[in-house]
Design an enzyme around this catalytic site. Structure first.
Site, PDB file in Angstrom:
ATOM      1  N   GLU A 155     -16.760  22.001  71.994  1.00 60.34           N
ATOM      2  CA  GLU A 155     -17.340  23.342  72.091  1.00 60.34           C
ATOM      3  C   GLU A 155     -17.472  23.724  73.557  1.00 60.34           C
ATOM      4  O   GLU A 155     -17.806  22.880  74.393  1.00 60.34           O
ATOM      5  CB  GLU A 155     -18.739  23.357  71.465  1.00 60.34           C
ATOM      6  CG  GLU A 155     -18.737  23.093  69.978  1.00 60.34           C
ATOM      7  CD  GLU A 155     -20.147  23.201  69.407  1.00 60.34           C
ATOM      8  OE1 GLU A 155     -20.513  24.291  68.971  1.00 60.34           O
ATOM      9  OE2 GLU A 155     -20.872  22.194  69.421  1.00 60.34           O
ATOM     10  N   LYS A 158     -13.261  25.738  73.017  1.00 60.30           N
ATOM     11  CA  LYS A 158     -13.578  25.403  71.624  1.00 60.30           C
ATOM     12  C   LYS A 158     -12.288  24.911  70.988  1.00 60.30           C
ATOM     13  O   LYS A 158     -11.265  25.602  71.029  1.00 60.30           O
ATOM     14  CB  LYS A 158     -14.084  26.644  70.904  1.00 60.30           C
ATOM     15  CG  LYS A 158     -14.567  26.374  69.479  1.00 60.30           C
ATOM     16  CD  LYS A 158     -15.270  27.618  68.929  1.00 60.30           C
ATOM     17  CE  LYS A 158     -15.752  27.436  67.501  1.00 60.30           C
ATOM     18  NZ  LYS A 158     -17.007  26.710  67.407  1.00 60.30           N
ATOM     19  N   HIS A 175     -20.726  16.744  60.477  1.00 61.70           N
ATOM     20  CA  HIS A 175     -19.410  17.396  60.537  1.00 61.70           C
ATOM     21  C   HIS A 175     -18.277  16.417  60.850  1.00 61.70           C
ATOM     22  O   HIS A 175     -17.226  16.435  60.211  1.00 61.70           O
ATOM     23  CB  HIS A 175     -19.404  18.492  61.610  1.00 61.70           C
ATOM     24  CG  HIS A 175     -20.535  19.478  61.486  1.00 61.70           C
ATOM     25  ND1 HIS A 175     -21.094  19.831  60.287  1.00 61.70           N
ATOM     26  CD2 HIS A 175     -21.210  20.189  62.425  1.00 61.70           C
ATOM     27  CE1 HIS A 175     -22.060  20.724  60.498  1.00 61.70           C
ATOM     28  NE2 HIS A 175     -22.158  20.945  61.780  1.00 61.70           N
ATOM     29  N   ASP A 218     -26.626  16.082  65.434  1.00 64.92           N
ATOM     30  CA  ASP A 218     -26.277  17.489  65.242  1.00 64.92           C
ATOM     31  C   ASP A 218     -24.841  17.647  64.731  1.00 64.92           C
ATOM     32  O   ASP A 218     -24.565  18.550  63.943  1.00 64.92           O
ATOM     33  CB  ASP A 218     -26.442  18.217  66.589  1.00 64.92           C
ATOM     34  CG  ASP A 218     -26.269  19.718  66.473  1.00 64.92           C
ATOM     35  OD1 ASP A 218     -26.955  20.310  65.616  1.00 64.92           O
ATOM     36  OD2 ASP A 218     -25.458  20.304  67.219  1.00 64.92           O
ATOM     37  N   LEU A 221     -31.036  31.508  61.199  1.00 73.28           N
ATOM     38  CA  LEU A 221     -29.941  31.144  60.280  1.00 73.28           C
ATOM     39  C   LEU A 221     -29.717  32.241  59.242  1.00 73.28           C
ATOM     40  O   LEU A 221     -28.589  32.642  58.953  1.00 73.28           O
ATOM     41  CB  LEU A 221     -30.268  29.810  59.579  1.00 73.28           C
ATOM     42  CG  LEU A 221     -29.273  29.383  58.517  1.00 73.28           C
ATOM     43  CD1 LEU A 221     -27.923  29.044  59.133  1.00 73.28           C
ATOM     44  CD2 LEU A 221     -29.789  28.183  57.717  1.00 73.28           C
TER      45      LEU A 221
HETATM   46  C1  BG6 Z   1     -23.920  23.323  63.892  1.00 74.02           C
HETATM   47  C2  BG6 Z   1     -24.571  22.661  65.070  1.00 74.02           C
HETATM   48  O1  BG6 Z   1     -24.099  22.558  62.733  1.00 74.02           O
HETATM   49  O2  BG6 Z   1     -22.531  23.465  64.144  1.00 74.02           O
HETATM   50  C3  BG6 Z   1     -24.307  23.442  66.349  1.00 74.02           C
HETATM   51  O3  BG6 Z   1     -25.962  22.581  64.835  1.00 74.02           O
HETATM   52  C4  BG6 Z   1     -22.829  23.669  66.531  1.00 74.02           C
HETATM   53  O4  BG6 Z   1     -24.837  22.762  67.466  1.00 74.02           O
HETATM   54  C5  BG6 Z   1     -22.228  24.265  65.280  1.00 74.02           C
HETATM   55  O5  BG6 Z   1     -22.649  24.541  67.635  1.00 74.02           O
HETATM   56  C6  BG6 Z   1     -20.727  24.342  65.391  1.00 74.02           C
HETATM   57  O6  BG6 Z   1     -20.256  25.024  64.286  1.00 74.02           O
HETATM   58  P1  BG6 Z   1     -18.917  25.838  64.354  1.00 74.02           P
HETATM   59  O7  BG6 Z   1     -18.722  26.341  62.970  1.00 74.02           O
HETATM   60  O8  BG6 Z   1     -19.109  26.918  65.376  1.00 74.02           O
HETATM   61  O9  BG6 Z   1     -17.880  24.861  64.791  1.00 74.02           O
END
Ligand code: BG6
Length: 514
Positions: free
Chosen positions: A235, A367, A259, A254, A34
């Site tokens: 995704e 995506k 989110h 996750d 990270l």
């Molecule tokens: C993270 C998850 O919080 O968000 C991942 O742990 C995921 O699994 C990612 O791929 C997606 O983030 P972004 O910003 O690419 O949509």
């Protein structure tokens, strides 16, 4: 003192950006994934935008034995800018190693901080960033407490120490409460910054501006005009190298608990009275608490309003030959979900009986992250005699990723024939209008944390409200003998996910980029 840059560039453009005050940031897990992918590059970008105070410094902390020089080299590799441009940033980078469970490590950090505070004239404004696996959170927080590094009331300090915690915050309601209680023994809520990086995305923040800085949308934003809402985070990537973490988490922990529910809360909450952290967070929590309880299994098949899926190898596409269970670090008989879809209702005056369809999954066709508001159809068609009695509804799409855009679809006459109508899109793409990519989410969040602004961080009651909603489902799934529904890697959807919405006479929006 630091500077507030507020400018009215033209009559109708109002910008405000505040640069960070002098701060010391201690990153635990500094040589990890990270830190390397997000934190170090984002700090460098804030530095390049001249929003980082000259006195800022970074103290990396971790198990790996590294000298300041070695950590500086790792940082140089992560930030990906030519060495000549990073020279002054790298002068602010230090490192200390130790065992997370050993108090000596924290005593060393304390000694280093007091030397470096003097050198950089920081006056004790410390941020502790937990970029480590969640099982280490309580160990580190307790040790910070023992080492007297969490204390909020030191007169010599310019600001209380702050703690940044990554998601997932707990695994369910009980573990989130336990973690929270442990953290609260050492840090006050005003010192805790729970990160959900979606809240740092420009287009997610724009939901607030779009809804509450325009008079035209809010009067329509309710059950009288809206037929349903779809929120999607699709995704194309799988779990990459994170199998051992992901197999214990799954899509619910996750993506969905954080989110997805955060996007839902911003899209559906009542107008906050002001643009400050607690007004906004109060409304988000109220919204989350108004969501009707979900059912993982109905008494009849197909009655559930939340379902889970798991990707399997595609038989059609050889590039998608790896199923979830074949991924490194994943159990070969894993029941972990890589896809979740749900139909939610919000029991309040604004949204009563308006369905919110949410879906998130890995290894889908592309995506695509968006919030799509489908309005009700016109109540009467004056064009019925010409065979146009079922006109398409207006749809407003807030596209978050990969393109940042807003689109409104509407019916319009096409030139030529006496009556020829079709659906047209009015598009606004950030890139076309502003010509630059938006700064990454972590830049916003790191800067806000240094500024002591908690607006884009989740509060304790917010996290508990989301776990309270989802924990019964997680428990039901755990008891359930059956495996998640299967979908081929690289597919758009699967029958059980379709049934969730099609049984109401609606359809998922096609996954695509505007
Ligand atoms: C993270 C998850 O919080 O968000 C991942 O742990 C995921 O699994 C990612 O791929 C997606 O983030 P972004 O910003 O690419 O949509």
């Amino acid at each position: 003192m630091w500077e507030i840059q507020a400018s009215t560039l033209k009559e109708d453009i109002v910008c405000a950006e505040t640069s960070a005050p002098p701060t010391a940031m201690v990153v635990f897990g500094a040589s990890g994934d990270l830190a390397g992918r997000k934190l170090l590059p984002s700090l460098m970008q804030i530095f390049q935008r001249q929003l980082l105070d000259d006195r800022f410094y970074l103290l990396g902390a971790g198990r790996k034995k590294l000298s300041d020089q070695q950590f500086s080299e790792i940082t140089q590799q992560s930030i990906n800018v030519p060495a000549k441009d990073s020279e002054s940033f790298l002068k602010k980078v230090y490192y200390v190693s130790g065992d997370y469970a050993d108090l000596t490590f924290y005593e060393n950090i304390k000694t280093r901080l007091s030397e470096l505070d003097q050198k950089h004239e920081v006056a004790g404004s410390h941020i502790f960033y937990l970029a480590v696996p969640p099982f280490l959170y309580t160990t580190i927080v307790e040790q910070l407490g023992w080492a007297d590094l969490s204390c909020p009331h030191k007169p010599a300090y310019s600001a209380p120490p702050r703690l940044v915690v990554e998601k997932p915050f707990g695994r369910d309601l009980q573990s989130a409460v336990e973690l929270d209680n442990k953290i609260h023994r050492c840090f006050d809520e005003s010192q805790i910054y729970r990160i959900d990086h979606y809240l740092g995305k420009e287009t997610v923040q724009n939901i607030l501006m779009f809804r509450f800085a325009n008079a035209v949308f809010e009067p329509l934003w309710n059950r009288n005009y809206i037929d349903h809402v779809q929120i999607t985070i699709a995704e194309s990537l799988g779990i990459e190298h994170r199998g051992s973490y992901y197999d214990k988490a799954g899509a619910m922990r996750d993506m969905f608990q954080n989110h997805m529910l955060q996007m839902l809360a911003l899209a559906a909450m009542e107008p906050p009275s002001s643009f400050n952290a607690d007004s906004i967070r109060d409304e988000k929590v109220k919204l989350l608490r108004s969501i009707r309880p979900l059912t993982a299994q109905g008494s009849q098949p197909g009655e559930e309003n939340i379902i889970r899926g798991q990707y399997v190898p595609s038989v059609i596409n050889s590039e998608e030959a790896v199923g979830y269970r074949d991924e490194p670090g994943v159990n070969s008989d894993s029941k972990t979900e890589t896809f979740v879809a749900a139909k939610l209702f919000i029991d309040n005056w604004r949204w009563k009986d308006v369905p919110f369809y949410l879906r998130t999954g890995k290894r889908l066709t592309c995506k695509d992250t968006e919030i799509a508001i489908t309005f009700k159809k016109v109540p009467h068609s004056m064009f019925a005699s010409l065979g146009m009695d079922d006109m398409a509804a207006n749809i407003l799409v807030l596209q978050i990723q990969p393109e940042e855009a807003i689109t409104l679809s509407f019916q319009a006459k096409r030139p030529g024939s006496k009556l020829c109508m079709s659906t047209l899109n009015m598009n606004f793409r950030y890139r076309d209008v502003f010509g630059v990519d938006s700064p990454g989410a972590y830049q916003r969040l790191l800067l806000d944390c240094m500024l002591g602004d908690q607006t884009l961080f989740t509060r304790t009651d917010d996290v508990k409200a989301s776990w309270r909603l989802l924990t019964p489902i997680l428990q039901a799934w755990q008891k359930d003998e059956s495996v998640p529904y299967q979908y081929p890697a690289g597919s758009e959807s699967f029958p059980e996910a379709d049934r969730l919405i099609e049984s109401d006479g609606r359809k998922w929006r096609k996954l695509s980029v505007i």
